[in-house]
Design a protein around this motif. Structure first.
Motif, PDB file in Angstrom:
ATOM      1  N   SER A 239       1.538  -3.984  -6.461  1.00  0.00           N
ATOM      2  CA  SER A 239       0.944  -2.667  -6.684  1.00  0.00           C
ATOM      3  C   SER A 239       0.154  -2.208  -5.463  1.00  0.00           C
ATOM      4  O   SER A 239       0.187  -1.021  -5.104  1.00  0.00           O
ATOM      5  CB  SER A 239       0.016  -2.709  -7.907  1.00  0.00           C
ATOM      6  N   TYR A 240      -0.541  -3.144  -4.803  1.00  0.00           N
ATOM      7  CA  TYR A 240      -1.256  -2.790  -3.576  1.00  0.00           C
ATOM      8  C   TYR A 240      -0.279  -2.302  -2.503  1.00  0.00           C
ATOM      9  O   TYR A 240      -0.562  -1.339  -1.775  1.00  0.00           O
ATOM     10  CB  TYR A 240      -2.043  -3.992  -3.040  1.00  0.00           C
TER      11      TYR A 240
ATOM     12  N   SER B 172       0.893   1.158  -3.329  1.00  0.00           N
ATOM     13  CA  SER B 172      -0.214   2.111  -3.212  1.00  0.00           C
ATOM     14  C   SER B 172      -0.622   2.358  -1.770  1.00  0.00           C
ATOM     15  O   SER B 172      -1.091   3.451  -1.426  1.00  0.00           O
ATOM     16  CB  SER B 172      -1.416   1.585  -4.005  1.00  0.00           C
TER      17      SER B 172
ATOM     18  N   ILE C 278      -2.149   6.714  -4.945  1.00  0.00           N
ATOM     19  CA  ILE C 278      -2.915   5.496  -4.669  1.00  0.00           C
ATOM     20  C   ILE C 278      -3.289   4.837  -5.990  1.00  0.00           C
ATOM     21  O   ILE C 278      -3.258   3.610  -6.133  1.00  0.00           O
ATOM     22  CB  ILE C 278      -4.195   5.833  -3.880  1.00  0.00           C
TER      23      ILE C 278
END
Length: 492
Positions: A58-59, A62, A397
């Motif tokens: 996910s980072y 994002s 984000i």
């Protein structure tokens, strides 16, 4: 006066279309790449894979937007300072350089280096859309603005189709996931070459435009040629106070943020959802991940034709068209998203149909709200796009991080239901505000002499106030003198 059936204004729109396509290949290929990079069964066994958990993935998804939101205003300013041609070139070439770095740095620096590269790529691409809107405002005659602007922006849908489909096939091929980034770099560099040859900031600066088309564009925009030669658009002062207190602008800001939430949820998470809940392998995942965006690309042309018919026949004004189409492209996908969350691997066909409908019908958002910046202010379209895109691209984000918090097990359908219901509610609320408060007409502060008139008005008001003050003092003095005269008469 009519322009040529195919001229340089169409060439510029076509170049913008491909600019969006190649940049989207760099922007969204990570959603497919991380699936291949974390699953040895779906990529070349000779190419390394990584044990990244859902939060780390996910980072990565994002991180692109960390840099993207930082350069929206910079993109608008650079367009006014140097023009859209150089700004768009720098944006795309910088993105190409970042793409080629991924296969070399990720084996050394892990997911953290991937995030850093994606953040830098986002910073370069953040300058793209402010440049595009400035370029369209310079080139599009008002009556062709919907058509040329919408056709240019179909690159968003086509770029998503190409990214999802081609990236999946490349990842499953012998060159594996690194090939995704080699191809992205190559097509971006190729576009840069064509752009340097054919791109031009304004019709008057184009080496290839015919005198007839130049006259058509300038006349249709009701521009004074001598004024245009003497005063470039970037020299028009920006009425920041009027812009930042504009209700129509903040309404557009809100609806673009809500659109971004739904779109980014789908674009970033469809590959993971299809692999986890629908149990599809990489090759079928590539095909079916691309299918919703193919529908979106096709329906984008349907929306363009529909808007043209409604406008040219006088059935609806541009305000009615934008609000109608944006309502269709927001509220129908909201319904389909809720339904999608209640399907599992035994209902693959229906799930794919709902995804296609949700993404496809949302293609109308280009005509519905994306081009609204040019309606509000052709002279400051790049600045407005910088403001709106900062908010709209700050949202992506959050969405992968929210998904990372909610979805702990990508095979759990109930967790995905929560993700889709949240997106549906946000879709609905954003469009409701747009229908009530949105405007599609040029604002008073768009005028080149707005600040001059405002200053003159203040001077005039101050002058009148000073005259009134002098008159009041004169009256007071006369009253005092009369009072003293009366008192002397009484004494006498």
């Amino acid at each position: 006066l009519t322009g040529p059936a195919f001229g340089q204004r169409h060439v510029q729109s076509l170049l913008i279309f491909f600019a969006i396509v190649v940049n989207y290949m760099g922007k969204f290929n990570a959603s497919v790449a991380v699936v291949a990079m974390t699953n040895s069964d779906t990529s070349n066994h000779d190419i390394p894979t990584y044990d990244w958990n859902e939060m780390e993935r996910s980072y990565i998804l994002s991180s692109f937007f960390w840099g993207y939101i930082l350069t929206q205003f910079l993109g608008g300013w650079l367009c006014r300072r140097f023009g859209a041609r150089i700004t768009m070139f720098a944006s795309t070439f910088g993105s190409a350089v970042m793409a080629i770095l991924v296969p070399f740095f990720v084996p050394w620096g892990g997911w953290q280096s991937f995030c850093a590269i994606r953040g830098c790529m986002g910073a370069f691409q953040g300058m793209l859309f402010p440049s595009i809107h400035t370029h369209l405002a310079n080139w599009c005659p008002p009556k062709e603005r919907n058509r040329l602007g919408a056709l240019s922006n179909t690159g968003i849908d086509f770029g998503s189709v190409v990214t999802m489909f081609v990236s999946g096939l490349i990842a499953a091929s012998s060159i594996g996931w690194p090939g995704i980034f080699y191809v992205a770099c190559g097509v971006e560099v190729l576009w840069c070459i064509f752009w340097l040859i054919f791109g031009a900031n304004t019709p008057r600066q184009s080496k290839f435009i015919s005198p007839e088309e130049l006259e058509y564009i300038e006349t249709s925009k009701n521009e004074n040629k001598k004024l245009e030669e003497a005063k470039e658009m970037r020299q028009i002062p920006v009425p920041w106070k009027a812009i930042l207190t504009s209700v129509p602008l903040w309404t557009l800001f809100l609806v673009r943020c809500t659109q971004a939430w739904g779109n980014s949820t789908l674009q970033a998470e469809i590959p993971a959802y299809m692999k986890g809940v629908l149990q599809m392998d990489m090759k079928s995942n590539a095909l079916y991940s691309a299918l919703p965006y193919l529908c979106s690309w096709i329906l984008a042309f349907v929306y363009v034709i529909m808007a043209d018919i409604l406008l040219t026949r006088g059935i609806l004004t541009i305000t009615g068209i934008r609000k109608l189409i944006n309502s269709l492209s927001s509220w129908l996908p909201a319904i389909f998203l809720v339904g999608l969350g209640f399907l599992d691997s035994d209902q693959k066909t229906l799930a794919i149909v709902l995804m296609c409908l949700s993404v496809g019908i949302n293609a109308g958002s280009t005509i519905g709200c994306t081009l609204n910046t040019i309606d509000l202010s052709p002279n400051h379209a790049g600045i407005l796009m910088g403001i709106v895109n900062t908010g709209g691209n700050g949202i992506p984000i959050l969405t992968p991080l929210v998904v990372g918090v909610i979805v702990k097990n990508e095979n759990d359908r109930a967790e995905w239901q929560v993700v889709f219901i949240i997106s549906a509610v946000i879709f609905f609320v954003g469009n409701l505000f747009y229908v009530i408060f949105g405007q599609m007409v040029s604002q008073p502060w768009d005028a080149a002499d707005f600040l001059d008139k405002q200053k003159a008005s203040h001077i005039e008001e101050n002058g009148e106030a000073n005259l009134k003050a002098i008159e009041a003092k004169k009256n007071v003095k006369q009253a005092e003198e009369k009072n003293m005269s009366d008192q002397q008469d009484i004494k006498t």
